[in-house]
Design a protein around this motif. Structure first.
Motif, PDB file in Angstrom:
ATOM      1  N   ILE A 301       0.817  -1.207   0.000  1.00 28.88           N
ATOM      2  CA  ILE A 301       0.000   0.000   0.000  1.00 28.88           C
ATOM      3  C   ILE A 301       0.856   1.265   0.000  1.00 28.88           C
ATOM      4  O   ILE A 301       0.509   2.267  -0.641  1.00 28.88           O
ATOM      5  CB  ILE A 301      -0.959  -0.002   1.213  1.00 28.88           C
ATOM      6  N   ASP A 302       1.997   1.222   0.685  1.00 28.60           N
ATOM      7  CA  ASP A 302       2.849   2.414   0.754  1.00 28.60           C
ATOM      8  C   ASP A 302       3.772   2.540  -0.451  1.00 28.60           C
ATOM      9  O   ASP A 302       4.635   3.412  -0.497  1.00 28.60           O
ATOM     10  CB  ASP A 302       3.670   2.411   2.052  1.00 28.60           C
ATOM     11  N   GLY A 303       3.618   1.643  -1.435  1.00 25.60           N
ATOM     12  CA  GLY A 303       4.427   1.714  -2.638  1.00 25.60           C
ATOM     13  C   GLY A 303       5.722   0.922  -2.577  1.00 25.60           C
ATOM     14  O   GLY A 303       6.481   0.899  -3.549  1.00 25.60           O
ATOM     15  N   SER A 304       6.008   0.276  -1.458  1.00 24.95           N
ATOM     16  CA  SER A 304       7.244  -0.493  -1.335  1.00 24.95           C
ATOM     17  C   SER A 304       7.160  -1.804  -2.108  1.00 24.95           C
ATOM     18  O   SER A 304       6.076  -2.276  -2.468  1.00 24.95           O
ATOM     19  CB  SER A 304       7.567  -0.763   0.140  1.00 24.95           C
ATOM     20  N   ILE A 305       8.314  -2.412  -2.348  1.00 27.37           N
ATOM     21  CA  ILE A 305       8.407  -3.619  -3.174  1.00 27.37           C
ATOM     22  C   ILE A 305       7.632  -4.773  -2.536  1.00 27.37           C
ATOM     23  O   ILE A 305       7.752  -5.034  -1.330  1.00 27.37           O
ATOM     24  CB  ILE A 305       9.881  -4.014  -3.363  1.00 27.37           C
ATOM     25  N   LEU A 306       6.862  -5.443  -3.358  1.00 28.76           N
ATOM     26  CA  LEU A 306       6.082  -6.586  -2.892  1.00 28.76           C
ATOM     27  C   LEU A 306       7.002  -7.715  -2.457  1.00 28.76           C
ATOM     28  O   LEU A 306       7.989  -8.030  -3.129  1.00 28.76           O
ATOM     29  CB  LEU A 306       5.167  -7.078  -4.017  1.00 28.76           C
TER      30      LEU A 306
END
Length: 435
Positions: A301-306
């Motif tokens: 959700i915060d845009g960090s790598i899955l």
């Protein structure tokens, strides 16, 4: 040793039906030792590991009859316990990791068990402590011959007990459950595995007359009974095959329908592949995967790598992490694959790197995959299959690559996937088996 010669770059199309579940089959087949009455099992896959276990049961004196293409009957009314002391038994059992699950039924019904150190995939340490600690809680005496690597277990007077498993081992839980169903008194197993295959085993045992409650949870209660009767059982479709076919469809831009997938038993597997950007459509109990030129990996959700990691059920199964990893190589985006359970399972990525994939092996447990979004297709090479799941991941890579690949040591793939070359060729693949 056999090999596959694979022509890459072909798009597949059609319907494919998953085989019966390998991991369930190994548990269910061992359970036939719990009763002298006839047991019928349907949807048994024709794969090396399962066939080896059926042969071992036959050598032990179990009457085995093949009644259909995927159906067998078993009758364990004349089990030869003396065979357990032979070198032939020890050698055959050591060649198959699933053979460890004959111990629970042997202890429960006959009060004794022998087993040499089991084999299986070379994917890291796979300790047996959970099995044997559980047997000891039930009153069994355990001895290990270090020189011959043979386990000796005496379980003539098993009694129910409370136990908290040190890990939620699937085979360990299955083994302990099969020992406990004929033990005197009540057994409580906390931190039990609760995979669908284990649920299937418990439901089968209850049909045979066992008294197991808490099925599907991590707290099982078992009231011991005097004896069990025969039954009929049908295996679930193999969820690892289903996940493999989803990854294959995405990598090869293919339109594939997976028939009779028992979607409600797949847990988070479909959603995990959706997070990889793969479109899935449920049509009744079938899974339709349309041809996709691009698929984009999600982020948190915060845009960090899955991050996709394995976990005990209902978490993501470790057997599909190899498929996730290879599928990510042609996606758009980046994913961190975290294999927590086995420290050698990611070592096949060097073959994918040789094919042109962008992968950073961070350590034995973690790999970062940078998707190429098909801008730079993989190229065909010669490689060797190190284990069942990595072997199929390499096969998927070869099918998507430019040029021709050769995969050696495909006996590893045959251990877990029946007629995989024939079934994929029927969809339009070009796989030639070379002996």
């Amino acid at each position: 040793m056999s090999s596959f010669r694979v022509k890459g770059g072909l798009k597949l199309k059609g319907e494919i039906t998953p085989q019966g579940a390998k991991n369930e089959a190994l548990q269910i087949l061992c359970a036939v030792l719990l009763t002298p009455e006839k047991i019928t099992i349907n949807k048994i896959p024709n794969i090396r590991d399962v066939n080896k276990l059926i042969d071992l049961l036959s050598d032990m004196g179990v009457k085995v009859d093949k009644t259909g293409p995927e159906s067998y009957t078993f009758k364990a009314d004349q089990v030869d316990l003396k065979y357990l002391d032979t070198e032939d038994f020890l050698q055959k059992a050591s060649a198959l990791r699933g053979s460890v699950m004959i111990l629970g039924p042997l202890l429960a019904r006959f009060g004794t068990g022998r087993l040499s150190k089991p084999g299986g995939d070379k994917i890291g340490r796979r300790r047996m402590d959970t099995h044997f600690t559980g047997f000891q809680k039930l009153g069994a005496e355990f001895h290990y011959d270090n020189k011959r690597e043979i386990y000796h277990i005496d379980g003539k007077n098993l009694k129910g007990a409370y136990m908290l498993l040190d890990e939620a081992s699937v085979t360990g839980t299955a083994n302990i459950v099969m020992a406990a169903v004929l033990a005197e008194g009540k057994t409580t197993i906390y931190n039990a595995a609760c995979e669908p295959y284990l649920q299937q085993l418990c439901e089968m045992l209850n049909r045979m007359g066992a008294k197991i409650t808490g099925i599907g949870s991590n707290l099982l209660n078992i009231e011991g009974v005097k004896s069990l009767k025969g039954t009929e059982h049908t295996l679930l479709p193999d969820m690892i095959e289903i996940g493999s076919f989803i990854g294959l469809a995405a990598m090869t831009q293919s339109e594939i329908t997976i028939k009779d997938a028992q979607i409600h038993r797949l847990g988070i597997i479909p959603d995990t592949f959706r997070r990889m950007g793969i479109n899935l459509e449920f049509r009744g109990d079938d899974i339709y995967i349309p041809a996709q030129k691009h698929y984009i990996i999600d982020t948190f959700i915060d845009g960090s790598i899955l991050t996709i990691a394995d976990a005990i059920w209902p978490g993501f199964t470790p057997d599909l992490l190899s498929i996730v990893l290879v599928t990510a190589t042609q996606a758009k985006g980046t994913v961190l694959v975290h294999q927590k359970m086995f420290e050698s399972r990611l070592f096949f990525v060097d073959k994918l790197i040789d094919m042109g994939a962008q992968i950073i092996l961070c350590d034995p447990h973690r790999a970062t995959v940078i998707g190429l979004d098909r801008k730079y297709p993989l190229r065909g090479i010669r490689m060797t299959s190190p284990d069942i799941r990595a072997g199929v991941a390499l096969l998927i890579a070869a099918l998507s690559a430019e040029g021709t690949s050769v995969i050696d040591n495909i006996e590893q793939i045959d251990r877990g996937y029946q007629y995989i070359d024939q079934r994929l060729n029927a969809l339009g693949a070009d796989i030639v088996r070379i002996d």
